[in-house]
Design a protein around this motif. Structure first.
Motif, short mmCIF file in Angstrom:
data_model
loop_
_atom_site.label_atom_id
_atom_site.label_comp_id
_atom_site.label_asym_id
_atom_site.label_seq_id
_atom_site.Cartn_x
_atom_site.Cartn_y
_atom_site.Cartn_z
N LYS A 115 0.59 -1.40 0.13
CA LYS A 115 -0.01 -0.09 -0.07
C LYS A 115 0.86 1.37 -0.15
CE LYS A 115 -3.79 0.65 2.17
NZ LYS A 115 -4.83 0.76 3.26
N ASN A 116 2.07 1.14 0.41
CA ASN A 116 2.72 2.39 0.53
C ASN A 116 4.04 2.50 -0.69
OD1 ASN A 116 2.30 4.10 3.32
ND2 ASN A 116 1.81 1.83 3.74
N SER A 127 0.91 -14.46 1.53
CA SER A 127 0.18 -13.10 1.26
C SER A 127 -0.49 -13.12 0.05
CB SER A 127 1.46 -11.97 1.00
OG SER A 127 2.16 -11.67 2.40
N LEU A 128 -0.15 -13.60 -1.08
CA LEU A 128 -0.92 -13.81 -2.30
C LEU A 128 -1.66 -14.85 -2.39
CD1 LEU A 128 1.89 -12.87 -4.99
CD2 LEU A 128 0.17 -11.30 -3.71
N VAL A 129 -1.65 -15.99 -1.57
CA VAL A 129 -2.48 -17.14 -1.53
C VAL A 129 -3.71 -16.60 -0.53
CG1 VAL A 129 -2.81 -19.25 -0.12
CG2 VAL A 129 -0.65 -18.91 -1.36
N MET A 130 -3.51 -15.79 0.11
CA MET A 130 -4.54 -15.34 0.95
C MET A 130 -5.27 -14.18 0.24
SD MET A 130 -2.88 -15.65 4.65
CE MET A 130 -4.39 -14.93 5.61
N SER A 131 -4.59 -13.30 -0.16
CA SER A 131 -5.22 -11.88 -0.61
C SER A 131 -4.72 -11.46 -2.06
CB SER A 131 -4.91 -10.76 0.36
OG SER A 131 -3.45 -10.60 0.19
N GLY A 132 -4.67 -12.45 -2.98
CA GLY A 132 -3.68 -12.10 -4.07
C GLY A 132 -4.23 -10.86 -5.01
N ALA A 133 -5.61 -10.77 -5.14
CA ALA A 133 -6.18 -9.77 -6.14
C ALA A 133 -6.07 -8.43 -5.16
CB ALA A 133 -7.58 -10.00 -6.49
N LEU A 134 -6.31 -8.49 -3.83
CA LEU A 134 -6.24 -7.32 -3.22
C LEU A 134 -5.14 -6.94 -2.98
CD1 LEU A 134 -8.86 -8.34 -0.29
CD2 LEU A 134 -9.23 -6.61 -2.09
N PHE A 135 -3.96 -7.71 -2.94
CA PHE A 135 -2.47 -7.17 -2.57
C PHE A 135 -2.07 -6.66 -3.79
CE2 PHE A 135 1.97 -7.85 -2.47
CZ PHE A 135 2.36 -7.90 -0.92
N MET A 136 -2.22 -7.23 -5.02
CA MET A 136 -1.76 -6.86 -6.34
C MET A 136 -2.31 -5.49 -6.69
SD MET A 136 0.64 -8.88 -6.89
CE MET A 136 1.20 -8.38 -8.50
N GLN A 137 -3.54 -5.41 -6.48
CA GLN A 137 -4.38 -4.12 -6.83
C GLN A 137 -3.71 -2.92 -6.00
OE1 GLN A 137 -6.34 -3.18 -9.07
NE2 GLN A 137 -6.48 -1.05 -8.45
N ALA A 138 -3.71 -3.16 -4.46
CA ALA A 138 -2.73 -2.31 -3.75
C ALA A 138 -1.46 -1.80 -4.18
CB ALA A 138 -2.61 -2.80 -2.34
N LYS A 140 -0.26 -1.88 -7.37
CA LYS A 140 -0.49 -1.18 -8.78
C LYS A 140 -0.87 0.37 -8.33
CE LYS A 140 -3.26 -1.09 -12.97
NZ LYS A 140 -4.30 -1.79 -13.78
N GLU A 141 -1.85 0.53 -7.24
CA GLU A 141 -2.25 1.64 -7.03
C GLU A 141 -1.25 2.64 -6.25
OE1 GLU A 141 -5.76 1.20 -4.68
OE2 GLU A 141 -7.01 0.61 -6.31
N SER A 142 -0.14 1.79 -5.61
CA SER A 142 0.54 2.68 -4.82
C SER A 142 1.92 2.90 -5.64
CB SER A 142 1.22 2.06 -3.59
OG SER A 142 1.65 0.88 -3.89
N GLY A 143 2.18 2.09 -6.79
CA GLY A 143 3.50 1.98 -7.63
C GLY A 143 4.43 1.21 -6.84
N ALA A 144 4.07 0.27 -6.01
CA ALA A 144 4.94 -0.75 -5.43
C ALA A 144 5.69 -1.75 -6.60
CB ALA A 144 4.32 -1.30 -4.24
N GLU A 145 6.82 -2.16 -6.13
CA GLU A 145 7.35 -3.32 -7.12
C GLU A 145 7.19 -4.46 -6.32
OE1 GLU A 145 10.61 -1.11 -9.73
OE2 GLU A 145 11.09 -1.33 -7.42
#
Length: 389
Positions: A115-116, A127-138, A140-145
């Motif tokens: 997110k940051n 992290s991705l097993v549990m929340s994959g779409a939410l994690f990757m969207q966050a 994308k929105e923050s510009g995290a790599e």
């Protein structure tokens, strides 16, 4: 300016490999914060070597650890608890977060990094097993790599075209996710008598107890399958698991023109860590060069789902989506811990995971809070199911 690194899970195998690479390149990277759960004495030694600004331990050992930290590393501020992990992952001075906490406990801090806008060296596949779409969207929105440290996902990342994230699947026909098959790939003994000592004795990799047991059941490969779907934005039908006992080819991408591009190397986690730290550049990881003449031959085979039902149920969870991944991951963590504590047999782990799958739903959680609530529910269910065995 040196890049500031927060290393979450510093005392584990990924953490130790990360510290080795960071020390080799102290001119480029500085350790800002480190964390451990209960191994505070080992974390103290790390702080003496790297002088981070912050260290984080579990609440349960904070009072015990505080006097030693104050005496031996007075410039390192000791913190405790889950909120401190989130704070260190999202701190404004931090550039890179190595997310190496094992299990679902690593999700809140790695999500905070996403997110940051941090560069995330993701070793916490849960992290991705549990929340994959939410994690990757966050991210994308923050510009995290989000750069994968798991050797297989890092190999896929290296084997795919640079434009992949902008145009997924362009020119690529399949992703091959390789796995060694663990210590029981060809085991002919009584599975009900397998001991924790046998299960953690991986033939190629030096890892912690939990991930070693996951490798022995091939649940680790199943979790990696789920992770790969989110990390590379593909459906389950696009990925195929291939057993490769030597662990030299770490994964491959097949292209529509018939080409297959693979990433190869000795089984040493410092390679993917160094790759992610320096990407898109390359730095020395301290890893011995691969000598193919010494290896002489490489072997491949299809996975045996009768032998490894955990792998099969994880692939099915990837196909179904929703909360299935949360349920099987939570149940597996509880089952593995119970096995390591001598409370259930090795061959009972798969049954717990399979039963947990039946509790899942195709409804997608809408927030991290929902993900964590389902995770808590699944863990309580698993505790009860194991107690009834």
């Amino acid at each position: 300016m040196k890049k500031q690194v927060t290393l979450l899970g510093a005392t584990g195998s990924i953490g130790q490999s990360s510290l080795d690479v960071l020390q080799r390149h102290a001119d480029q990277f500085s350790v800002f914060a480190v964390s451990a759960h209960s191994q505070w004495a080992k974390l103290l030694e790390i702080c003496e070597r790297f002088n981070p600004q912050y260290a984080v331990v579990a609440d349960s050992v904070f009072d015990e650890a505080r006097p030693a930290f104050a005496d031996r590393v007075p410039k390192t501020t000791l913190l405790s608890g889950a909120k401190a992990l989130v704070d260190m992952a999202s701190h404004s001075e931090v550039d890179v977060v190595v997310a190496a906490i094992v299990g679902g406990a690593g999700l809140p801090s790695s999500y905070a990094a996403a997110k940051n806008g941090k560069r995330i060296l993701l070793a916490n596949k849960e992290s991705l097993v549990m929340s994959g779409a939410l994690f990757m969207q966050a991210a994308k929105e923050s510009g995290a790599e989000v750069l994968p440290v798991d050797s297989e996902h890092n190999a896929i990342f290296q084997s795919l075209p640079d434009r992949w994230r902008a145009t997924p699947q362009e020119g690529v026909s399949k992703i091959w996710l390789t796995g060694s098959g663990g210590p029981f790939r060809a085991y002919e003994g009584d599975w009900s008598t397998i001991t924790p000592q046998q299960a953690v004795a991986h033939p190629n990799w030096s890892m912690g107890a939990k991930i070693s047991v996951d490798s022995a059941t091939m649940m680790n490969k199943g979790l990696e399958f789920l992770e790969a779907c989110h990390l590379f934005n593909v459906g389950a039908e696009f990925i195929e698991v291939l057993v490769h006992p030597e662990s030299v080819i770490h994964s491959m991408a097949a292209y529509v023109d018939g080409s297959v591009i693979a990433q190869m190397g000795n089984p040493d986690m410092r390679t993917p860590i160094a790759h992610c730290l320096a990407w898109p550049d390359r730095i020395d990881a301290g890893v011995a060069p691969l000598n193919l003449a010494d290896i002489a031959q490489l072997n491949f085979e299809k996975p045996n789902y009768d032998r490894f039902p955990c792998l099969q149920v994880a692939i099915e969870a990837a196909k179904q989506g929703g909360s299935y991944g949360i349920w099987i991951n939570a149940a597996n963590e509880i089952a593995v811990a119970s096995f390591l504590n001598g409370e259930i047999r090795f061959d009972q782990i798969a049954g717990v995971v399979q039963s947990a799958f039946a509790q899942g739903s195709s409804v997608m959680p809408e927030s991290i809070e929902q993900v964590l609530a389902i995770d808590e529910q699944a863990r309580a269910w698993a505790d009860s199911a194991i107690g009834a065995l």
